[in-house]
Design a protein around this motif. Structure first.
Motif, PDB file in Angstrom:
ATOM      1  N   ILE A  73      -4.474  36.901 -34.883  1.00  0.00           N
ATOM      2  CA  ILE A  73      -4.520  35.900 -35.846  1.00  0.00           C
ATOM      3  C   ILE A  73      -6.003  35.764 -36.694  1.00  0.00           C
ATOM      4  O   ILE A  73      -7.026  35.869 -36.115  1.00  0.00           O
ATOM      5  CB  ILE A  73      -4.342  34.547 -35.346  1.00  0.00           C
ATOM      6  CG1 ILE A  73      -3.258  34.475 -34.245  1.00  0.00           C
ATOM      7  CG2 ILE A  73      -4.294  33.322 -36.382  1.00  0.00           C
ATOM      8  CD1 ILE A  73      -3.009  32.964 -33.588  1.00  0.00           C
ATOM      9  N   VAL A  74      -5.634  36.170 -38.174  1.00  0.00           N
ATOM     10  CA  VAL A  74      -7.143  35.754 -38.979  1.00  0.00           C
ATOM     11  C   VAL A  74      -6.678  34.752 -39.727  1.00  0.00           C
ATOM     12  O   VAL A  74      -5.677  34.266 -40.218  1.00  0.00           O
ATOM     13  CB  VAL A  74      -7.367  36.980 -39.529  1.00  0.00           C
ATOM     14  CG1 VAL A  74      -7.703  38.207 -38.624  1.00  0.00           C
ATOM     15  CG2 VAL A  74      -6.303  37.443 -40.292  1.00  0.00           C
ATOM     16  N   ILE A  75      -7.907  34.061 -40.313  1.00  0.00           N
ATOM     17  CA  ILE A  75      -7.988  33.248 -41.399  1.00  0.00           C
ATOM     18  C   ILE A  75      -8.957  33.763 -42.343  1.00  0.00           C
ATOM     19  O   ILE A  75      -9.732  34.024 -41.865  1.00  0.00           O
ATOM     20  CB  ILE A  75      -7.845  31.599 -41.119  1.00  0.00           C
ATOM     21  CG1 ILE A  75      -9.268  31.339 -40.510  1.00  0.00           C
ATOM     22  CG2 ILE A  75      -6.508  31.079 -40.376  1.00  0.00           C
ATOM     23  CD1 ILE A  75      -9.238  29.793 -40.201  1.00  0.00           C
ATOM     24  N   PHE A  76      -8.779  33.525 -43.583  1.00  0.00           N
ATOM     25  CA  PHE A  76      -9.712  33.667 -44.508  1.00  0.00           C
ATOM     26  C   PHE A  76      -9.465  32.978 -46.023  1.00  0.00           C
ATOM     27  O   PHE A  76      -8.618  32.570 -46.190  1.00  0.00           O
ATOM     28  CB  PHE A  76      -9.870  35.162 -44.781  1.00  0.00           C
ATOM     29  CG  PHE A  76      -8.661  35.765 -45.396  1.00  0.00           C
ATOM     30  CD1 PHE A  76      -7.829  36.366 -44.219  1.00  0.00           C
ATOM     31  CD2 PHE A  76      -8.310  35.850 -46.840  1.00  0.00           C
ATOM     32  CE1 PHE A  76      -6.531  36.948 -44.814  1.00  0.00           C
ATOM     33  CE2 PHE A  76      -7.077  36.424 -47.230  1.00  0.00           C
ATOM     34  CZ  PHE A  76      -6.393  36.898 -46.350  1.00  0.00           C
ATOM     35  N   GLN A  77     -10.519  32.965 -46.789  1.00  0.00           N
ATOM     36  CA  GLN A  77     -10.408  32.595 -48.180  1.00  0.00           C
ATOM     37  C   GLN A  77     -11.425  33.593 -49.069  1.00  0.00           C
ATOM     38  O   GLN A  77     -12.347  34.008 -48.632  1.00  0.00           O
ATOM     39  CB  GLN A  77     -10.855  31.056 -48.170  1.00  0.00           C
ATOM     40  CG  GLN A  77     -12.084  30.762 -47.724  1.00  0.00           C
ATOM     41  CD  GLN A  77     -12.376  29.294 -47.517  1.00  0.00           C
ATOM     42  OE1 GLN A  77     -11.423  28.443 -48.234  1.00  0.00           O
ATOM     43  NE2 GLN A  77     -13.163  28.822 -46.777  1.00  0.00           N
TER      44      GLN A  77
ATOM     45  N   LEU B 167      -6.898  30.009 -49.109  1.00  0.00           N
ATOM     46  CA  LEU B 167      -6.951  29.586 -47.507  1.00  0.00           C
ATOM     47  C   LEU B 167      -5.584  30.294 -46.948  1.00  0.00           C
ATOM     48  O   LEU B 167      -4.576  29.751 -47.373  1.00  0.00           O
ATOM     49  CB  LEU B 167      -7.248  28.474 -47.025  1.00  0.00           C
ATOM     50  CG  LEU B 167      -7.314  28.047 -45.553  1.00  0.00           C
ATOM     51  CD1 LEU B 167      -8.583  28.975 -45.043  1.00  0.00           C
ATOM     52  CD2 LEU B 167      -7.733  26.747 -45.086  1.00  0.00           C
ATOM     53  N   THR B 168      -6.081  31.422 -46.196  1.00  0.00           N
ATOM     54  CA  THR B 168      -4.739  32.228 -45.865  1.00  0.00           C
ATOM     55  C   THR B 168      -4.772  32.183 -44.407  1.00  0.00           C
ATOM     56  O   THR B 168      -5.770  32.678 -43.952  1.00  0.00           O
ATOM     57  CB  THR B 168      -4.871  33.616 -46.596  1.00  0.00           C
ATOM     58  OG1 THR B 168      -4.617  33.367 -47.897  1.00  0.00           O
ATOM     59  CG2 THR B 168      -3.610  34.422 -46.103  1.00  0.00           C
ATOM     60  N   VAL B 169      -3.471  32.120 -43.735  1.00  0.00           N
ATOM     61  CA  VAL B 169      -3.410  32.397 -42.264  1.00  0.00           C
ATOM     62  C   VAL B 169      -2.739  33.613 -42.031  1.00  0.00           C
ATOM     63  O   VAL B 169      -1.536  33.739 -42.713  1.00  0.00           O
ATOM     64  CB  VAL B 169      -2.834  31.305 -41.480  1.00  0.00           C
ATOM     65  CG1 VAL B 169      -2.641  31.570 -40.236  1.00  0.00           C
ATOM     66  CG2 VAL B 169      -3.545  29.981 -41.668  1.00  0.00           C
ATOM     67  N   LEU B 170      -3.052  34.452 -41.356  1.00  0.00           N
ATOM     68  CA  LEU B 170      -2.267  35.885 -41.179  1.00  0.00           C
ATOM     69  C   LEU B 170      -2.066  36.009 -39.614  1.00  0.00           C
ATOM     70  O   LEU B 170      -3.026  36.105 -38.672  1.00  0.00           O
ATOM     71  CB  LEU B 170      -2.884  37.101 -41.498  1.00  0.00           C
ATOM     72  CG  LEU B 170      -2.943  37.353 -43.274  1.00  0.00           C
ATOM     73  CD1 LEU B 170      -3.499  38.584 -43.464  1.00  0.00           C
ATOM     74  CD2 LEU B 170      -1.436  37.479 -43.696  1.00  0.00           C
ATOM     75  N   ILE B 171      -0.939  36.088 -39.394  1.00  0.00           N
ATOM     76  CA  ILE B 171      -0.400  36.299 -37.731  1.00  0.00           C
ATOM     77  C   ILE B 171       0.154  37.894 -37.926  1.00  0.00           C
ATOM     78  O   ILE B 171       0.709  38.104 -38.497  1.00  0.00           O
ATOM     79  CB  ILE B 171       0.324  35.526 -37.196  1.00  0.00           C
ATOM     80  CG1 ILE B 171      -0.090  33.805 -37.635  1.00  0.00           C
ATOM     81  CG2 ILE B 171       0.826  35.650 -35.661  1.00  0.00           C
ATOM     82  CD1 ILE B 171       0.821  33.078 -37.239  1.00  0.00           C
ATOM     83  N   ASN B 172      -0.488  38.600 -36.774  1.00  0.00           N
ATOM     84  CA  ASN B 172      -0.140  40.150 -36.546  1.00  0.00           C
ATOM     85  C   ASN B 172      -0.344  40.858 -37.866  1.00  0.00           C
ATOM     86  O   ASN B 172       0.535  41.683 -38.388  1.00  0.00           O
ATOM     87  CB  ASN B 172       1.484  40.091 -36.000  1.00  0.00           C
ATOM     88  CG  ASN B 172       1.519  39.446 -34.789  1.00  0.00           C
ATOM     89  OD1 ASN B 172       0.663  39.176 -33.955  1.00  0.00           O
ATOM     90  ND2 ASN B 172       2.831  39.005 -34.325  1.00  0.00           N
ATOM     91  N   PRO B 173      -1.288  40.785 -38.727  1.00  0.00           N
ATOM     92  CA  PRO B 173      -1.764  41.401 -39.884  1.00  0.00           C
ATOM     93  C   PRO B 173      -1.648  42.995 -39.597  1.00  0.00           C
ATOM     94  O   PRO B 173      -2.076  43.523 -38.652  1.00  0.00           O
ATOM     95  CB  PRO B 173      -2.973  40.816 -40.102  1.00  0.00           C
ATOM     96  CG  PRO B 173      -3.774  40.514 -39.081  1.00  0.00           C
ATOM     97  CD  PRO B 173      -2.628  39.975 -38.274  1.00  0.00           C
ATOM     98  N   VAL B 174      -1.109  43.444 -40.920  1.00  0.00           N
ATOM     99  CA  VAL B 174      -1.270  45.199 -40.802  1.00  0.00           C
ATOM    100  C   VAL B 174      -1.718  45.250 -42.266  1.00  0.00           C
ATOM    101  O   VAL B 174      -1.281  44.599 -43.310  1.00  0.00           O
ATOM    102  CB  VAL B 174       0.006  45.815 -40.596  1.00  0.00           C
ATOM    103  CG1 VAL B 174       0.320  47.149 -41.031  1.00  0.00           C
ATOM    104  CG2 VAL B 174       0.732  45.193 -39.344  1.00  0.00           C
TER     105      VAL B 174
END
Ligand code: NI
Length: 189
Positions: free
Chosen positions: A59-63, A84-91
């Motif tokens: 899990i990552v979050i970023f802006q 502000l973005t939440v990404l779960i299992n990002p590729v």
């Protein structure tokens, strides 16, 4: 919600390949994401990965706020900035082999900055907290922060991406570095 303790370079959780999130919509994941957002804002960071709060999950979050976008953004501003973005299992899929250097810091490497080469153009995909698929192209700072945060999920910190460790400096000395560099440019060396 709670501000969580941030792991620092040397802690094994930052070296581990994080686990896939099996149920992105679970209450545990939602609570973790809320805590990550609160922790990132409190620490004034541009991004945060779950291993940085001692949770070995992908899990990552970023802006990527507009003021940190590259000046050449122009009509491509959307690629360069992200809410502000939440990404779960990002590729990540790299779209250009071009790289550019930029200064990075990391909440897990406090007090330091380093000049890091990153790919300039990529596409990423992942799940949001509502299970919706997020897919975007990113350039500039946006692409940089995504690579930095996703590296955390594979146990990689930005100093490991550096090609010249003479460009690893303390934040307290950074202004001197920039001043010397500007003088060098003035005299053309
Ligand atoms: Ni970091």
């Amino acid at each position: 919600m709670a501000i969580r303790k941030i792991s620092k370079m040397g802690h094994p959780v930052l070296r581990r390949v994080a686990d896939l999130v099996e149920d992105p919509s679970s209450a545990v994941v939602r609570a973790l994401v809320k805590d990550m957002i609160e922790t990132m804002i409190d620490a004034d960071g541009a991004g945060l990965a779950a291993p940085q709060v001692h949770e070995s999950l992908r899990i990552v979050i970023f802006q990527a706020p507009p003021e940190r976008a590259s000046e050449e953004a122009g009509e491509e501003a959307f690629d360069h900035t992200a809410p502000l973005t939440v990404l779960i299992n990002p590729v990540i899929e790299i779209l250009s082999q071009d790289q550019e250097e930029g200064w990075e810091g990391c909440l897990s490497v406090p007090g330091l900055r380093g000049l890091v080469p990153r790919y300039t153009h990529l596409r990423y995909q992942g799940l949001g907290v509502d299970g919706d698929v997020i897919e975007r192209e990113a350039k500039g700072f946006h692409a940089r922060v995504v690579q930095h945060e996703c590296d955390h999920l594979d146990g990689v910190l930005y100093p490991q991406r550096m090609t010249d460790l003479s460009k690893l400096v303390f934040e307290s000395e950074f202004r001197h570095y920039v001043r010397v560099q500007a003088q060098d440019e003035d005299v053309g060396v």
